[in-house]
Design a protein around this motif. Sequence first.
Motif, short mmCIF file in Angstrom:
data_model
loop_
_atom_site.label_atom_id
_atom_site.label_comp_id
_atom_site.label_asym_id
_atom_site.label_seq_id
_atom_site.Cartn_x
_atom_site.Cartn_y
_atom_site.Cartn_z
N ALA A 1 0.82 -1.21 0.00
CA ALA A 1 0.00 0.00 0.00
C ALA A 1 0.85 1.26 0.00
CB ALA A 1 -0.93 0.00 1.21
N TYR A 2 0.43 2.24 -0.80
CA TYR A 2 1.09 3.55 -0.84
C TYR A 2 0.07 4.61 -0.47
CZ TYR A 2 4.94 1.30 -3.32
OH TYR A 2 5.99 0.50 -3.66
N ARG A 3 0.36 5.32 0.62
CA ARG A 3 -0.50 6.39 1.10
C ARG A 3 0.09 7.74 0.71
NH1 ARG A 3 -0.05 2.11 4.26
NH2 ARG A 3 -1.89 1.23 5.29
N GLU A 4 -0.72 8.79 0.78
CA GLU A 4 -0.21 10.13 0.48
C GLU A 4 0.97 10.45 1.40
OE1 GLU A 4 -2.94 13.46 -1.17
OE2 GLU A 4 -3.99 12.56 0.51
N PHE B 1 6.87 7.54 -0.33
CA PHE B 1 7.50 7.50 -1.65
C PHE B 1 6.71 6.52 -2.49
CE2 PHE B 1 10.04 5.08 -4.65
CZ PHE B 1 10.36 6.11 -5.53
N SER B 2 6.22 6.98 -3.61
CA SER B 2 5.40 6.16 -4.49
C SER B 2 6.03 6.11 -5.88
CB SER B 2 3.99 6.76 -4.60
OG SER B 2 3.28 6.20 -5.69
N TRP C 1 3.11 15.55 -1.60
CA TRP C 1 3.85 15.78 -0.37
C TRP C 1 5.31 15.34 -0.49
CZ3 TRP C 1 0.91 18.92 2.24
CH2 TRP C 1 -0.48 18.76 2.17
N CYS C 2 5.84 15.43 -1.69
CA CYS C 2 7.25 15.08 -1.92
C CYS C 2 7.94 16.22 -2.66
CB CYS C 2 7.37 13.81 -2.77
SG CYS C 2 6.76 12.32 -1.96
N ALA C 3 9.19 16.49 -2.29
CA ALA C 3 10.01 17.43 -3.04
C ALA C 3 10.69 16.68 -4.18
CB ALA C 3 11.04 18.08 -2.13
N TYR C 4 10.71 17.28 -5.35
CA TYR C 4 11.27 16.66 -6.55
C TYR C 4 12.39 17.56 -7.04
CZ TYR C 4 11.06 14.24 -11.12
OH TYR C 4 11.34 13.51 -12.25
N LYS D 1 18.45 12.35 4.10
CA LYS D 1 18.97 11.24 3.30
C LYS D 1 18.14 9.98 3.49
CE LYS D 1 23.71 13.01 3.19
NZ LYS D 1 25.11 12.83 3.67
N LYS D 2 17.69 9.75 4.72
CA LYS D 2 16.88 8.57 5.02
C LYS D 2 15.53 8.62 4.31
CE LYS D 2 15.24 8.00 9.21
NZ LYS D 2 15.21 7.76 10.67
N ASN D 3 15.07 9.83 4.05
CA ASN D 3 13.76 10.02 3.42
C ASN D 3 13.88 10.46 1.96
OD1 ASN D 3 11.40 9.81 5.53
ND2 ASN D 3 13.13 10.74 6.60
#
Length: 258
Positions: A29-32, A35-36, A42-45, A66-68
């Motif tokens: 499962a991938y939630r908002e 990392f999907s 809700w992710c910086a690219y 780094k861990k995230n």
Amino acid sequence: MNYFIEGIQGSGKTTMLEKMTQDNPKLKAYREGDFSPVELAWCAYVSHSQYEIIIKKYANLAGEIKKNTVKEGEMYIITYTRIITDIPDFHKELEQYEIYNGLKSKAEFEEIVLSRFTSWSEDNQLFECSIFQNIIENQILYLQMNDDEIVDFYRRVKDTFKGKKYKIIYLSVDNVREAEEIIKKERSDEAGNEMWFPVMIKYLEGAPFFKAHGYIGMEGLVKHLEHRVDLERRILREVFEGYYEIIERKIGLENTNI
């Protein structure tokens, strides 16, 4: 098989996801905010140079950053909302590296979304609001694309899915206003202070689409979401025939049909 759970806020997507993972433990499962492989909410690219600047600026958080972080091609994806810190403006600054909220041009946005869908090749995965909600919100609210343009975009999305097994589970509510009133109350603190609604309204009223149409408050939210429901159901009919199931939900009743 892979599954995409979709529907407006308050339709029961998270409840459905939890039930499906319980019933099908092999599903990933991938939630908002996770990392999907297909979605960047809700992710910086960021590029390599941007990543190095962030690491240097927030040296005290370097380990957590780094861990995230996941490197994807030449880009770095930071699940920054997973990082707990009291450093002022950290989350606000990282938010500026998202691909939503009009931060990318239409061409850039579509290229990123389509390339990630094309690269996705896993199986037995379950996604929460990863094919419609965040993408369509950006297209309507910030890129101000019309319905036909959005439908055409999803025809290109479907092209990237050739050879992949997937099903879209769409949770449709019978009353949008009641659904939003319920989560408005549910997403409050113990003292009854609303936590979700003021943030949502501030976000919506700051969007070019809301300003252009004079939408405000709950009335604006309901009009917007009713439009989204109509558009998303149209996309299902016209683009994803044979690849979706609509579950009709009665608001205010126990979710016995989920």
